[in-house]
Design an enzyme around this catalytic site. Structure first.
Site, PDB file in Angstrom:
ATOM      1  N   ASN A 180       0.866  -1.192   0.000  1.00 47.61           N
ATOM      2  CA  ASN A 180       0.000   0.000   0.000  1.00 47.61           C
ATOM      3  C   ASN A 180       0.900   1.239   0.000  1.00 47.61           C
ATOM      4  O   ASN A 180       1.448   1.609   1.027  1.00 47.61           O
ATOM      5  CB  ASN A 180      -0.899  -0.039   1.252  1.00 47.61           C
ATOM      6  CG  ASN A 180      -1.709   1.236   1.428  1.00 47.61           C
ATOM      7  OD1 ASN A 180      -1.820   2.048   0.505  1.00 47.61           O
ATOM      8  ND2 ASN A 180      -2.280   1.413   2.611  1.00 47.61           N
ATOM      9  N   LYS A 232       0.111   4.259  -0.334  1.00 50.49           N
ATOM     10  CA  LYS A 232      -0.537   5.465   0.194  1.00 50.49           C
ATOM     11  C   LYS A 232      -0.302   6.643  -0.769  1.00 50.49           C
ATOM     12  O   LYS A 232      -0.212   6.424  -1.972  1.00 50.49           O
ATOM     13  CB  LYS A 232      -0.042   5.751   1.615  1.00 50.49           C
ATOM     14  CG  LYS A 232      -0.168   4.508   2.503  1.00 50.49           C
ATOM     15  CD  LYS A 232      -0.039   4.760   3.963  1.00 50.49           C
ATOM     16  CE  LYS A 232      -0.221   3.443   4.721  1.00 50.49           C
ATOM     17  NZ  LYS A 232      -0.235   3.590   6.167  1.00 50.49           N
ATOM     18  N   HIS A 274      -9.747   1.556   4.741  1.00 55.64           N
ATOM     19  CA  HIS A 274      -8.474   1.743   5.447  1.00 55.64           C
ATOM     20  C   HIS A 274      -8.675   2.734   6.601  1.00 55.64           C
ATOM     21  O   HIS A 274      -9.456   3.681   6.479  1.00 55.64           O
ATOM     22  CB  HIS A 274      -7.409   2.267   4.475  1.00 55.64           C
ATOM     23  CG  HIS A 274      -6.033   2.239   5.074  1.00 55.64           C
ATOM     24  ND1 HIS A 274      -5.599   3.214   5.947  1.00 55.64           N
ATOM     25  CD2 HIS A 274      -5.017   1.346   4.952  1.00 55.64           C
ATOM     26  CE1 HIS A 274      -4.365   2.907   6.327  1.00 55.64           C
ATOM     27  NE2 HIS A 274      -3.984   1.795   5.738  1.00 55.64           N
ATOM     28  N   GLU A 285      -7.032   5.132   7.580  1.00 54.54           N
ATOM     29  CA  GLU A 285      -6.803   6.541   7.216  1.00 54.54           C
ATOM     30  C   GLU A 285      -8.019   7.133   6.496  1.00 54.54           C
ATOM     31  O   GLU A 285      -8.299   8.323   6.628  1.00 54.54           O
ATOM     32  CB  GLU A 285      -5.514   6.658   6.384  1.00 54.54           C
ATOM     33  CG  GLU A 285      -4.287   6.430   7.263  1.00 54.54           C
ATOM     34  CD  GLU A 285      -3.080   5.831   6.549  1.00 54.54           C
ATOM     35  OE1 GLU A 285      -3.032   5.849   5.309  1.00 54.54           O
ATOM     36  OE2 GLU A 285      -2.183   5.333   7.265  1.00 54.54           O
ATOM     37  N   GLU A 288      -5.648  -4.494  10.618  1.00 53.48           N
ATOM     38  CA  GLU A 288      -4.636  -3.448  10.785  1.00 53.48           C
ATOM     39  C   GLU A 288      -4.909  -2.675  12.076  1.00 53.48           C
ATOM     40  O   GLU A 288      -5.693  -1.710  12.063  1.00 53.48           O
ATOM     41  CB  GLU A 288      -4.682  -2.478   9.603  1.00 53.48           C
ATOM     42  CG  GLU A 288      -4.349  -3.116   8.282  1.00 53.48           C
ATOM     43  CD  GLU A 288      -3.704  -2.121   7.332  1.00 53.48           C
ATOM     44  OE1 GLU A 288      -2.618  -2.424   6.835  1.00 53.48           O
ATOM     45  OE2 GLU A 288      -4.251  -1.025   7.122  1.00 53.48           O
ATOM     46  N   GLY A 319       2.293   2.600  10.644  1.00 53.68           N
ATOM     47  CA  GLY A 319       3.274   3.673  10.459  1.00 53.68           C
ATOM     48  C   GLY A 319       4.016   4.068  11.727  1.00 53.68           C
ATOM     49  O   GLY A 319       4.688   5.101  11.765  1.00 53.68           O
ATOM     50  N   SER A 334       3.211  -1.789  10.285  1.00 55.49           N
ATOM     51  CA  SER A 334       4.662  -1.858  10.505  1.00 55.49           C
ATOM     52  C   SER A 334       5.244  -3.236  10.175  1.00 55.49           C
ATOM     53  O   SER A 334       6.214  -3.671  10.788  1.00 55.49           O
ATOM     54  CB  SER A 334       5.011  -1.453  11.944  1.00 55.49           C
ATOM     55  OG  SER A 334       4.616  -0.117  12.180  1.00 55.49           O
TER      56      SER A 334
HETATM   57  P1  PGA Z   1       2.635   0.556   7.557  1.00 52.75           P
HETATM   58  O1  PGA Z   1       1.174   0.767   6.919  1.00 52.75           O
HETATM   59  O2  PGA Z   1       3.164  -0.754   7.050  1.00 52.75           O
HETATM   60  O3  PGA Z   1       3.434   1.736   7.090  1.00 52.75           O
HETATM   61  O4  PGA Z   1       2.462   0.523   9.046  1.00 52.75           O
HETATM   62  C1  PGA Z   1       0.303  -0.316   6.720  1.00 52.75           C
HETATM   63  C2  PGA Z   1      -1.011   0.175   6.164  1.00 52.75           C
HETATM   64  O5  PGA Z   1      -1.509   1.225   6.588  1.00 52.75           O
HETATM   65  O6  PGA Z   1      -1.591  -0.469   5.273  1.00 52.75           O
END
Ligand code: PGA
Length: 257
Positions: free
Chosen positions: A10, A12, A100, A102, A172, A178, A217
């Site tokens: 992903n 983003k 997601h 976000e 998640e 992140g 992460s």
């Molecule tokens: P990350 O993000 O691996 O940077 O923690 C995962 C995601 O939001 O899909």
């Protein structure tokens, strides 16, 4: 029943279409046929990159899958700024991320919106990667399983049993996204196992075909332990998917000591 593992990067809101081409070329050059037969590998770039990724993947016959990070509830119409499942299907997308954290946090997507987007994806032959997961407060209160299962129930409401086998669910935990703070394999398995059990209760044996990913992460140095868990079938990889060497290493978890 053996499920084919899936690693989805992903991206983003990172990488323009020129940078996307460079990253996909590096991935195509590095992955070999063993990689593509061991698992499904996908990139999920921003909308503006998808046409370039499609052209490269089709032209060079790369076994990489790709998808989008979001889609509209509707298939067409007066929805300025939206991108529909019809358009994504036409671009050869296999996957679309739905719900997601976000999107939920910064764009006010509630469970009903997520459900309508899951239906829009399925209606257009796209595989939704349905994201669920709790934040810090819920985790600290010990309510993470119930919270996540509620999100899942809402997201899959009204979905036909025949569509379920092809679904992907990504657990998640928001506190892990992140932050560098990855869930322990046992904590991730607890929720991923509960997700599969709930799907089995509602939809029956199709649950054995649903791929449940972990996201938050995930990196080369923690992926192998997570992938040993019985109900973790892959990863939704954010930050680590922007670095080709790191993403290749994540996808080669099976070769890690
Ligand atoms: P990350 O993000 O691996 O940077 O923690 C995962 C995601 O939001 O899909």
């Amino acid at each position: 029943m053996a499920r084919t593992p899936l690693m989805a990067g992903n991206w983003k809101m990172n990488l323009n279409h020129i940078e996307a081409i460079a990253l996909v070329q590096k991935l195509a050059y590095t992955f070999n046929t063993d990689d593509f037969s061991a698992l499904e590998i996908a990139v999920i770039p921003p909308f503006t990159d998808i046409r370039s990724v499609q052209t490269l993947v089709d032209g060079d016959k790369i076994a990489l899958k790709y998808g989008a990070q979001d889609l509209a509830k509707a298939d067409k119409g007066a929805f300025t700024g939206e991108i529909s499942g019809v358009m994504l299907a036409k671009l050869g997308c296999t996957f679309v991320i739905v719900g997601h954290s976000e999107r939920r946090q910064f764009h006010g997507e509630d469970d009903q919106t997520v459900n309508l987007k899951v239906q829009a994806a399925l209606r257009n032959g796209l595989t939704p990667i349905v994201c669920v997961g709790e934040g810090t407060e819920v985790r600290n209160a010990g309510d993470h399983v119930a919270f996540t299962l509620n999100q899942l129930k809402a997201a899959l409401s009204g979905v036909a049993a025949g569509d379920v086998a092809n679904l992907v669910v990504a657990y998640e935990p928001v506190w892990a996204i992140g932050t560098g703070e990855v869930a322990t394999p046992a904590n991730a398995q607890e929720v991923c196992g509960a997700i599969r059990n709930q799907i089995r209760e509602v939809f029956g044996s199709a649950a054995d075909q649903v791929r449940v990913l972990y996201g938050g992460s995930m990196k080369a140095d923690n992926v192998a332990a997570l992938m040993k868990e019985p109900d973790i079938d892959g990863g939704l990889v954010g930050g680590a998917s922007l670095d080709p060497d790191e993403f290749v290493s994540v996808c080669r978890y099976r070769l890690h000591p």
